[in-house]
Design a protein around this motif. Structure first.
Motif, mmCIF file in Angstrom:
data_model
loop_
_atom_site.group_PDB
_atom_site.id
_atom_site.type_symbol
_atom_site.label_atom_id
_atom_site.label_comp_id
_atom_site.label_asym_id
_atom_site.label_seq_id
_atom_site.Cartn_x
_atom_site.Cartn_y
_atom_site.Cartn_z
ATOM 1 N N ILE A 138 0.820 -1.221 0.000
ATOM 2 C CA ILE A 138 0.000 0.000 0.000
ATOM 3 C C ILE A 138 0.849 1.263 0.000
ATOM 4 O O ILE A 138 0.316 2.359 0.126
ATOM 5 C CB ILE A 138 -0.957 0.021 1.206
ATOM 6 C CG1 ILE A 138 -0.179 -0.116 2.518
ATOM 7 C CG2 ILE A 138 -2.018 -1.056 1.080
ATOM 8 C CD1 ILE A 138 -1.043 0.027 3.755
ATOM 9 N N LEU A 139 2.156 1.144 -0.150
ATOM 10 C CA LEU A 139 2.998 2.333 -0.199
ATOM 11 C C LEU A 139 4.158 2.110 -1.159
ATOM 12 O O LEU A 139 4.677 1.004 -1.281
ATOM 13 C CB LEU A 139 3.540 2.683 1.192
ATOM 14 C CG LEU A 139 4.326 4.007 1.286
ATOM 15 C CD1 LEU A 139 3.422 5.191 0.935
ATOM 16 C CD2 LEU A 139 4.906 4.206 2.680
ATOM 17 N N TYR A 140 4.524 3.200 -1.842
ATOM 18 C CA TYR A 140 5.600 3.204 -2.822
ATOM 19 C C TYR A 140 5.330 2.245 -3.979
ATOM 20 O O TYR A 140 6.197 1.473 -4.390
ATOM 21 C CB TYR A 140 6.942 2.876 -2.157
ATOM 22 C CG TYR A 140 7.357 3.899 -1.130
ATOM 23 C CD1 TYR A 140 7.387 5.252 -1.453
ATOM 24 C CD2 TYR A 140 7.687 3.522 0.164
ATOM 25 C CE1 TYR A 140 7.746 6.206 -0.511
ATOM 26 C CE2 TYR A 140 8.046 4.465 1.116
ATOM 27 C CZ TYR A 140 8.074 5.805 0.770
ATOM 28 O OH TYR A 140 8.413 6.753 1.698
ATOM 29 N N ASN A 141 4.107 2.315 -4.478
ATOM 30 C CA ASN A 141 3.737 1.561 -5.670
ATOM 31 C C ASN A 141 2.499 2.208 -6.277
ATOM 32 O O ASN A 141 2.039 3.268 -5.822
ATOM 33 C CB ASN A 141 3.496 0.077 -5.349
ATOM 34 C CG ASN A 141 2.536 -0.116 -4.186
ATOM 35 O OD1 ASN A 141 1.555 0.625 -4.055
ATOM 36 N ND2 ASN A 141 2.805 -1.096 -3.345
ATOM 37 N N VAL A 142 1.946 1.565 -7.289
ATOM 38 C CA VAL A 142 0.786 2.111 -7.987
ATOM 39 C C VAL A 142 -0.424 2.200 -7.063
ATOM 40 O O VAL A 142 -1.223 3.147 -7.151
ATOM 41 C CB VAL A 142 0.470 1.245 -9.224
ATOM 42 C CG1 VAL A 142 -0.855 1.664 -9.850
ATOM 43 C CG2 VAL A 142 1.590 1.356 -10.257
ATOM 44 N N ASN A 143 -0.579 1.247 -6.147
ATOM 45 C CA ASN A 143 -1.741 1.243 -5.250
ATOM 46 C C ASN A 143 -1.803 2.509 -4.408
ATOM 47 O O ASN A 143 -2.877 3.095 -4.227
ATOM 48 C CB ASN A 143 -1.694 0.016 -4.338
ATOM 49 C CG ASN A 143 -1.771 -1.283 -5.103
ATOM 50 O OD1 ASN A 143 -2.419 -1.364 -6.137
ATOM 51 N ND2 ASN A 143 -1.082 -2.311 -4.632
ATOM 52 N N SER A 144 -0.672 2.930 -3.857
ATOM 53 C CA SER A 144 -0.659 4.134 -3.028
ATOM 54 C C SER A 144 -0.971 5.374 -3.850
ATOM 55 O O SER A 144 -1.629 6.312 -3.364
ATOM 56 C CB SER A 144 0.702 4.282 -2.350
ATOM 57 O OG SER A 144 1.740 4.352 -3.314
ATOM 58 N N VAL A 145 -0.528 5.408 -5.108
ATOM 59 C CA VAL A 145 -0.834 6.546 -5.981
ATOM 60 C C VAL A 145 -2.339 6.631 -6.231
ATOM 61 O O VAL A 145 -2.939 7.713 -6.174
ATOM 62 C CB VAL A 145 -0.064 6.429 -7.304
ATOM 63 C CG1 VAL A 145 -0.465 7.558 -8.260
ATOM 64 C CG2 VAL A 145 1.434 6.467 -7.060
ATOM 65 N N ILE A 146 -2.971 5.492 -6.504
ATOM 66 C CA ILE A 146 -4.413 5.464 -6.774
ATOM 67 C C ILE A 146 -5.198 5.907 -5.544
ATOM 68 O O ILE A 146 -6.131 6.725 -5.637
ATOM 69 C CB ILE A 146 -4.842 4.055 -7.219
ATOM 70 C CG1 ILE A 146 -4.226 3.719 -8.583
ATOM 71 C CG2 ILE A 146 -6.369 3.954 -7.293
ATOM 72 C CD1 ILE A 146 -4.488 2.296 -9.031
ATOM 73 N N LEU A 218 5.722 11.086 -7.101
ATOM 74 C CA LEU A 218 7.063 11.354 -6.598
ATOM 75 C C LEU A 218 7.177 11.026 -5.113
ATOM 76 O O LEU A 218 8.178 10.445 -4.669
ATOM 77 C CB LEU A 218 7.424 12.823 -6.834
ATOM 78 C CG LEU A 218 8.806 13.279 -6.352
ATOM 79 C CD1 LEU A 218 9.897 12.595 -7.167
ATOM 80 C CD2 LEU A 218 8.927 14.794 -6.462
ATOM 81 N N LEU A 219 6.138 11.347 -4.337
ATOM 82 C CA LEU A 219 6.208 11.202 -2.885
ATOM 83 C C LEU A 219 5.764 9.834 -2.392
ATOM 84 O O LEU A 219 6.324 9.310 -1.428
ATOM 85 C CB LEU A 219 5.366 12.298 -2.206
ATOM 86 C CG LEU A 219 5.844 13.732 -2.409
ATOM 87 C CD1 LEU A 219 4.919 14.705 -1.693
ATOM 88 C CD2 LEU A 219 7.276 13.906 -1.907
ATOM 89 N N VAL A 220 4.747 9.252 -3.004
ATOM 90 C CA VAL A 220 4.218 7.974 -2.497
ATOM 91 C C VAL A 220 4.300 6.849 -3.512
ATOM 92 O O VAL A 220 3.976 5.708 -3.183
ATOM 93 C CB VAL A 220 2.751 8.132 -2.034
ATOM 94 C CG1 VAL A 220 2.619 9.200 -0.976
ATOM 95 C CG2 VAL A 220 1.825 8.427 -3.210
ATOM 96 N N GLY A 221 4.722 7.137 -4.734
ATOM 97 C CA GLY A 221 4.710 6.114 -5.772
ATOM 98 C C GLY A 221 5.909 5.202 -5.774
ATOM 99 O O GLY A 221 5.801 4.018 -6.087
ATOM 100 N N GLY A 222 7.086 5.744 -5.412
ATOM 101 C CA GLY A 222 8.287 4.936 -5.499
ATOM 102 C C GLY A 222 8.647 4.626 -6.945
ATOM 103 O O GLY A 222 8.006 5.126 -7.880
#
Length: 275
Positions: A138-146, A218-222
């Motif tokens: 849930i962090l530093y990937n596509v899921n967190s961006v969504i 940039l901040l949460v996507g990784g």
């Protein structure tokens, strides 16, 4: 009377777009721009597998954010419009707009804290005994961006749908029920088609800016959640390749225009079929 506005739009909107468009057809030289027409920038963008992957990821994220945001916004707007007393609707709209009171950057940082390794979500899951260790998807990937973008753009989706629902003549719904339609079929055949202008506005308002969002990836996507805006920034600032960055930007705008026109076409077919 419109000349000041036209001048403002030309200088601050049209001129930068024309400049980027021209740059995309020029050649990058060593610390300079060679003003020679070429299509190589676009060939490199669409032939490079990494560039295509980022483009597709950006499109997928934007479509997912749009779907999640609109599907969650519609019930909220419907509840406020049809089930909240008229005297309290202003209060509900006021509460919906509260996220606008804080900086967008601060809200992204808060989601980073919420979804973090030791954040609220993981602490709650471990406290309830659902997981033995923090989850990392849930962090530093596509899921967190969504998740972050869906929350950030929720008010933009709720308000247009609410306005469209408020314009619906309630006598139409009564007529549907008088003709023997169930509440669900009345919603499908009457409420939803009449609310489609608001839904279309919400979809476009959410889809167009999210595909080019820069701060959230940039901040949460990784590394797995970087999108096309981060690729443009890399081309301009790190690689100092203005023509390539411009070609990526123009390509992204082309994708936005194509998908938006496709959606409008499908919606027009839907409305004609409903009639």
């Amino acid at each position: 009377m419109i000349s000041p506005t036209a001048l403002y739009a030309t200088l601050l909107l049209a001129a930068p777009l024309v400049t980027i468009f021209l740059y995309s057809f020029w050649t990058d030289g060593y610390l300079t721009i060679v003003h020679e027409f070429t299509l190589q920038n676009y060939i490199d963008v669409w032939s490079n597998e990494a560039f295509r992957a980022v483009m597709l990821r950006s499109l997928g994220v934007s479509l997912a954010v749009t779907a999640v945001t609109v599907l969650t916004a519609f019930p909220v707007a419907y509840f406020v419009s049809f089930h909240v007393h008229p005297s309290k609707k202003s209060l509900w709209l006021f509460l919906i707009t509260i996220p606008f009171w804080t900086s967008y950057l601060i809200r992204v940082f808060l989601w980073k804290v919420i979804l973090g390794y030791n954040g609220v979500v993981n602490s709650g899951l471990m406290g309830l005994g659902i997981t033995d260790e923090p989850v990392t998807f849930i962090l530093y990937n596509v899921n967190s961006v969504i998740i972050t973008l869906a929350h950030a753009y929720a008010p933009f989706a709720i308000l247009p749908i609410f306005v469209a629902l408020e314009k619906i003549d309630r006598s139409f719904l009564e007529a549907g029920r008088d003709l023997g339609e169930s509440p669900f079929m009345t919603f499908i055949r009457v409420t939803l088609p009449l609310a489609m202008p608001g839904v279309i506005s919400s979809v476009l308002i959410v889809f167009i800016p999210t595909i080019g969002d820069y701060v959230t990836p940039l901040l949460v996507g990784g590394p797995e959640g970087r999108m096309v805006a981060n690729l443009i920034e890399l081309s301009y600032k790190k690689l100092d390749n203005y023509p390539m960055g411009s070609a990526i930007a123009i390509s992204a705008m082309g994708i936005v225009v194509a998908v938006s026109l496709l959606f409008l076409f499908l919606n027009r077919r839907y409305l004609k079929g409903g009639k």
